[in-house]
Design a protein around this motif. Sequence first.
Motif, PDB file in Angstrom:
ATOM      1  N   PHE A   1       4.135  10.608   8.099  1.00 37.65           N
ATOM      2  CA  PHE A   1       3.029  10.995   7.246  1.00 37.65           C
ATOM      3  C   PHE A   1       2.496  12.368   7.623  1.00 37.65           C
ATOM      4  O   PHE A   1       2.135  13.170   6.768  1.00 37.65           O
ATOM      5  CB  PHE A   1       1.919   9.957   7.346  1.00 37.65           C
ATOM      6  N   ASN A   2       2.458  12.639   8.915  1.00 35.98           N
ATOM      7  CA  ASN A   2       1.903  13.906   9.347  1.00 35.98           C
ATOM      8  C   ASN A   2       2.917  15.037   9.299  1.00 35.98           C
ATOM      9  O   ASN A   2       2.551  16.191   9.380  1.00 35.98           O
ATOM     10  CB  ASN A   2       1.319  13.771  10.754  1.00 35.98           C
TER      11      ASN A   2
ATOM     12  N   GLN B   1       6.380  -4.259   7.038  1.00 28.17           N
ATOM     13  CA  GLN B   1       5.477  -4.404   8.198  1.00 28.17           C
ATOM     14  C   GLN B   1       5.110  -5.872   8.339  1.00 28.17           C
ATOM     15  O   GLN B   1       4.664  -6.510   7.385  1.00 28.17           O
ATOM     16  CB  GLN B   1       4.232  -3.549   7.958  1.00 28.17           C
TER      17      GLN B   1
ATOM     18  N   THR C   1       0.775   5.239   0.299  1.00 24.85           N
ATOM     19  CA  THR C   1      -0.096   6.354   0.612  1.00 24.85           C
ATOM     20  C   THR C   1       0.570   7.629   0.139  1.00 24.85           C
ATOM     21  O   THR C   1       1.655   7.974   0.595  1.00 24.85           O
ATOM     22  CB  THR C   1      -0.373   6.436   2.115  1.00 24.85           C
TER      23      THR C   1
ATOM     24  N   TYR D   1      10.682  12.491  -6.459  1.00 20.31           N
ATOM     25  CA  TYR D   1       9.822  12.140  -5.331  1.00 20.31           C
ATOM     26  C   TYR D   1      10.657  11.442  -4.282  1.00 20.31           C
ATOM     27  O   TYR D   1      11.687  10.833  -4.593  1.00 20.31           O
ATOM     28  CB  TYR D   1       8.728  11.167  -5.753  1.00 20.31           C
TER      29      TYR D   1
ATOM     30  N   MET E   1       9.958   3.420   2.307  1.00 20.46           N
ATOM     31  CA  MET E   1       9.457   2.059   2.141  1.00 20.46           C
ATOM     32  C   MET E   1       9.538   1.376   3.499  1.00 20.46           C
ATOM     33  O   MET E   1      10.628   1.208   4.047  1.00 20.46           O
ATOM     34  CB  MET E   1      10.363   1.360   1.136  1.00 20.46           C
TER      35      MET E   1
ATOM     36  N   ARG F   1       5.470   5.329  10.426  1.00 22.51           N
ATOM     37  CA  ARG F   1       4.534   5.680   9.381  1.00 22.51           C
ATOM     38  C   ARG F   1       3.679   6.885   9.781  1.00 22.51           C
ATOM     39  O   ARG F   1       3.581   7.878   9.066  1.00 22.51           O
ATOM     40  CB  ARG F   1       3.621   4.479   9.115  1.00 22.51           C
TER      41      ARG F   1
ATOM     42  N   LYS G   1       6.036  15.065   7.136  1.00 27.53           N
ATOM     43  CA  LYS G   1       6.851  15.284   5.950  1.00 27.53           C
ATOM     44  C   LYS G   1       6.023  15.051   4.696  1.00 27.53           C
ATOM     45  O   LYS G   1       5.065  14.280   4.699  1.00 27.53           O
ATOM     46  CB  LYS G   1       8.049  14.303   5.934  1.00 27.53           C
ATOM     47  N   ASN G   2       6.436  15.683   3.630  1.00 23.55           N
ATOM     48  CA  ASN G   2       5.738  15.522   2.361  1.00 23.55           C
ATOM     49  C   ASN G   2       6.356  14.370   1.572  1.00 23.55           C
ATOM     50  O   ASN G   2       6.962  14.568   0.530  1.00 23.55           O
ATOM     51  CB  ASN G   2       5.802  16.831   1.580  1.00 23.55           C
ATOM     52  N   VAL G   3       6.211  13.148   2.121  1.00 21.40           N
ATOM     53  CA  VAL G   3       6.792  11.990   1.464  1.00 21.40           C
ATOM     54  C   VAL G   3       5.716  10.931   1.282  1.00 21.40           C
ATOM     55  O   VAL G   3       4.732  10.900   2.009  1.00 21.40           O
ATOM     56  CB  VAL G   3       7.933  11.379   2.310  1.00 21.40           C
ATOM     57  N   THR G   4       5.929  10.072   0.286  1.00 20.29           N
ATOM     58  CA  THR G   4       5.000   8.962   0.091  1.00 20.29           C
ATOM     59  C   THR G   4       5.468   7.797   0.955  1.00 20.29           C
ATOM     60  O   THR G   4       6.667   7.530   1.047  1.00 20.29           O
ATOM     61  CB  THR G   4       4.999   8.544  -1.382  1.00 20.29           C
ATOM     62  N   ILE G   5       4.514   7.149   1.613  1.00 15.29           N
ATOM     63  CA  ILE G   5       4.867   6.022   2.463  1.00 15.29           C
ATOM     64  C   ILE G   5       4.361   4.751   1.807  1.00 15.29           C
ATOM     65  O   ILE G   5       3.178   4.618   1.547  1.00 15.29           O
ATOM     66  CB  ILE G   5       4.213   6.146   3.845  1.00 15.29           C
ATOM     67  N   SER G   6       5.261   3.826   1.553  1.00 14.92           N
ATOM     68  CA  SER G   6       4.856   2.535   1.009  1.00 14.92           C
ATOM     69  C   SER G   6       5.023   1.487   2.090  1.00 14.92           C
ATOM     70  O   SER G   6       6.116   1.342   2.637  1.00 14.92           O
ATOM     71  CB  SER G   6       5.743   2.172  -0.179  1.00 14.92           C
ATOM     72  N   THR G   7       3.941   0.805   2.426  1.00 16.85           N
ATOM     73  CA  THR G   7       4.052  -0.236   3.442  1.00 16.85           C
ATOM     74  C   THR G   7       4.059  -1.582   2.744  1.00 16.85           C
ATOM     75  O   THR G   7       3.109  -1.953   2.068  1.00 16.85           O
ATOM     76  CB  THR G   7       2.870  -0.162   4.414  1.00 16.85           C
ATOM     77  N   PHE G   8       5.158  -2.285   2.904  1.00 14.31           N
ATOM     78  CA  PHE G   8       5.315  -3.567   2.235  1.00 14.31           C
ATOM     79  C   PHE G   8       5.051  -4.671   3.244  1.00 14.31           C
ATOM     80  O   PHE G   8       5.723  -4.772   4.261  1.00 14.31           O
ATOM     81  CB  PHE G   8       6.743  -3.676   1.676  1.00 14.31           C
TER      82      PHE G   8
ATOM     83  N   ILE H   1       0.852  -1.177   0.000  1.00 17.74           N
ATOM     84  CA  ILE H   1       0.000   0.000   0.000  1.00 17.74           C
ATOM     85  C   ILE H   1       0.892   1.233   0.000  1.00 17.74           C
ATOM     86  O   ILE H   1       1.724   1.404   0.891  1.00 17.74           O
ATOM     87  CB  ILE H   1      -0.879   0.045   1.262  1.00 17.74           C
TER      88      ILE H   1
ATOM     89  N   THR I   1      10.205   8.407  -1.493  1.00 14.21           N
ATOM     90  CA  THR I   1       9.309   7.361  -1.007  1.00 14.21           C
ATOM     91  C   THR I   1       9.988   6.661   0.169  1.00 14.21           C
ATOM     92  O   THR I   1      11.147   6.263   0.070  1.00 14.21           O
ATOM     93  CB  THR I   1       9.027   6.326  -2.111  1.00 14.21           C
TER      94      THR I   1
END
Lengths: 606, 606
Positions: free
Chosen positions: B590-591, B566, A599, B559, B563, B586, B593-600, A597, B561
């Motif tokens: 998320f709250n 989990q 986000t 960008y 990663m 996570r 930094k302006n980064v995309t979080i990918s949960t693998f 996933i 990301t």
Amino acid sequence: MMAALKRLLIGRPLKSEGLAEEKLGKFKALAILSSDALSSVAYGTEQILLVLMTVGFTALWYSIPISIAVLGLLTILILSYRQTIFAYPTGGGAYIVSKENLGVPVGLLAGGSLLVDYILTVAVSISAGTDAITSAFPQLHDHRVIIAIVMIAFLTIMNLRGLTESASILAYPVYLFVFFMIALILSGIFKFVTTGAPVTPPTSHDVAISGISLYILLRAFSSGCSALTGVEAVSNAIPNFKAPAAKNAAMTLVMMGLVLGSLFMGISFLAYVYGIAPRTEETVVSQIAASTFGRGLMYYAIQASTALILFLAANTAYAAFPLLASMMANDKFMPRMFTVRGDRLGFSNGIIVLGVLSALLVVIFKGDTEGLIPLYALGVFIPFTLSQTGMMRRWFKIKPKGWGISFLINTIGMITTLVICLIFLITKFSQVWMIFLFLPIVIYCFIRIHRHYQDVAAELRIDTKLDLPGTKGNLIVLPVAGVNRVVLNTISYAKSISENIVAVYVAFDDDAAQKMEEKWDEWNPGVRLVTLKSSYRSIIKPLIKFIDTIEWKKSETDYITIMIPQFITSKWWHNLLHNQTSLFIRAYLFNHKNVTISTFPYHLKR
Amino acid sequence: MMAALKRLLIGRPLKSEGLAEEKLGKFKALAILSSDALSSVAYGTEQILLVLMTVGFTALWYSIPISIAVLGLLTILILSYRQTIFAYPTGGGAYIVSKENLGVPVGLLAGGSLLVDYILTVAVSISAGTDAITSAFPQLHDHRVIIAIVMIAFLTIMNLRGLTESASILAYPVYLFVFFMIALILSGIFKFVTTGAPVTPPTSHDVAISGISLYILLRAFSSGCSALTGVEAVSNAIPNFKAPAAKNAAMTLVMMGLVLGSLFMGISFLAYVYGIAPRTEETVVSQIAASTFGRGLMYYAIQASTALILFLAANTAYAAFPLLASMMANDKFMPRMFTVRGDRLGFSNGIIVLGVLSALLVVIFKGDTEGLIPLYALGVFIPFTLSQTGMMRRWFKIKPKGWGISFLINTIGMITTLVICLIFLITKFSQVWMIFLFLPIVIYCFIRIHRHYQDVAAELRIDTKLDLPGTKGNLIVLPVAGVNRVVLNTISYAKSISENIVAVYVAFDDDAAQKMEEKWDEWNPGVRLVTLKSSYRSIIKPLIKFIDTIEWKKSETDYITIMIPQFITSKWWHNLLHNQTSLFIRAYLFNHKNVTISTFPYHLKR
């Protein structure tokens, strides 16, 4: 705001390098580790008298020989534990000694009963402290549970702040208690010698006719043994001592034994010569203090310092429980979180768990935890016995120079404590049977936890020679709710990852589906749109079905990534204005499907 | 398990197509929409008598003319609202009528007071129902709050199950109440005619000397107006009626007026001729029933049906509140979640919010919500007045054939309700002043919410001609905790996204850092490792600092990301055994930094 409150209560974080500075000196250690043992003075004598009173007032004479027997037992324990300290200078609690010499299962038995016991220590001591307060101020009797909970909360916070700082604050009350007890005993004896006792105490002659049985005597003796709880605290906490740790710890242990022995005998003697019988609404110490000084300033000072030391007795458990839990967690018998040191270098999770569980006990028993004292005492004597047995085995194995005497001391210790365990089981079975329920459950948990950690380790282990990362393709599924800037940005991001992107729109009716398709075609962002129909107004279910289909179709070599755009609002209350659909989708998919996933944040400016 | 409980309480989900079937017929609508109005019979007369009693027993005679005045007011209201129903066949609540004819701010004023009022309806009706129960069974008096909360919970669940089904269950008690009230009134009058009154009631002659003031009379009249609350429910709920909706709704409204008028006059008349004075421990209806039938089966049946209808009065609000909230949410004055239909097609969020807020009121006022009745009545008469004013404006604007009479009816309605509002303000200011605090706050919230939605819409709007997705590079940051299968899999995945990968290891001391670097070099997975040192045993802070550095260095076109691997454990309790560090990382990143979080995900097998 939570963070600020935490700072205020716990203080600023400390560097890991500061760990060595947190070690204890002899006198501070005496204060922080012996309050449990010393506080037993407040109820040890009373426990003996309570049993004897069941026979009659004249039987109280037996409290003197029984107290002497307890004193003898104390000497044996101190001598035995002194040996353990030198044999295990890095920390020789019953858990370690038993595990190393008698095998892991016996170690778990010792560790389990100690952990349960520390929780009981907090509950029992805090309740007894509250009793000391309500003996002096009967009008507070209805608020016992609240007082106890507040004290537990206070202790928990103090311990979260860190060991040395707590010790500085908490050392004075221990010295104060010792001072007031010595003052009480000396004044009491002086008063007795000069003016005689207010009541003529019974003598051995009186008792001959009252027909006291061996059973009652053993019962009274085992009750008196509750005064010895807490003696083991020093040997568990050796790593907390300043160097030379073993020597300092041994010294502290002997000092503690001397103080405890004197105070206990003093109180037992005064209780006897004053002819004091135990009463439910007033403690024995309170009666002695009232007879000696009258209900004046001195009386209230003694009650206050008694209450304080009882609260501090609980503090011993706060030093011991987290340490033992972290040792067992390092051995993978308890959850890993107990090994984590908090901001102030204490094992915060252990401290918090201890606080919560003991508060729970106080609430369940409505502050009347006196019934738990036998259970608590037995929970101490089981590890005592196991530890002594372990030491015996060790001497026999290693056979250092002059091991014979050491072996003898530990054998005497083992036999004595074993006999006391048996006496507990026989004379107080109705109050201690729960231990046969508790311990197996706790040990079963230890074993299950251990197995889980071993399973995970085996599963995660790789061969660094053979196992190297491979490469696969990546299919991106991108749920969209319309044509807008969030979707635009997310597609841009998705394109940086893979060429293989599917946008998915869930429509609640045919109109919405058609409208969206037209809009998408008009925009034409270079990504295929799939429209799904949902009859039940759920976005998640059609999405799951769609992913199932893809999973079934896709080649084994492709990853599936679900790309979820998420609003980050500029004000917290704005969150209420956006249905947190993306959160739900994320949580649901994550637990149900084997997909990654991603986000992608969209920070709203206003 | 939660899902299974939800199924049990709420029932299986319904298809959106089933919506039309959920419409109400005339008689079912009478039951579900008029219980609020009819239930006022249970306390309307009592409210009048309570005011008159402050002057003295003889003043009770005035209850008769006052009741007639209330009846006249009811007639005016019914006639006015009949016109609204035909003018707004798609639903003509005060909110819509005011908004359309008098502008958005006035509409918000009407909508806001109605929403607050529905919450008060539930609280007041449930409390009054509980009073009816405790009048019959005084031993239950201490459990009032619990009884009230259980009833609110029950109503909430029933409404979540869906409208028609609720109506079927809830219709019978309304008919039962009407039946028992008619039986009570007829038997009471029969008994009065045949055997005379037990107490001689005061006459107008007696009162002349008691010096009653106009102020008291107005106060009593305004109290009596509380019997008219609930009349507006029908006009708000027209969309819920079977076709022809407007005609059916108008019919239902007239039927309701007739039943309400008869019952109210009947009870007022009996209360007068029986010379009944209000008492705190027993309701007026209970006294009448006891005098007429004695405390037998009939008495308990009347009390039971009174309690039931009062509980159902609350149900009117459950039909009205979610509907109004969804209308206002569609107009973007309330959070979007109120527009979402739940599994059973009801507006579940509105139903739940209403249940929670009214339960809160009951708890705060400890079940004594009688003091809220004036506030509640004023909250009804403000939208009455606004709605009538809106209708006047409308007739004047459109001027259909024969509009003069319609205009006249609404003008009379407007003046009457306005006068009643003023009487409330003057005679009961101490009980209703809160409305001047509430309403501005509520309206301010509406406006702020509206502005937020407009801001977001403006921010998200794109030009489908010009705004198209671009392409950028992607830098992947991969926090690792060691060399194991999870890291291996995550690196494989990361390589499918980008060539630009940095693995990050946070070490708590130099030893750990060196060990990890050696192990990584030995493995050599083709990804660079950066080791960070953390002195405060925090993983998040060094990570954040690292990301800050990257952000500062990286080109604008990349960008970032993060990663995050989990664990997904196979049993829920296994979660306790793994520190949920990845969740914390996570949430924090998320709250902040302006980064995309990918949960693998890594699904543990055991």
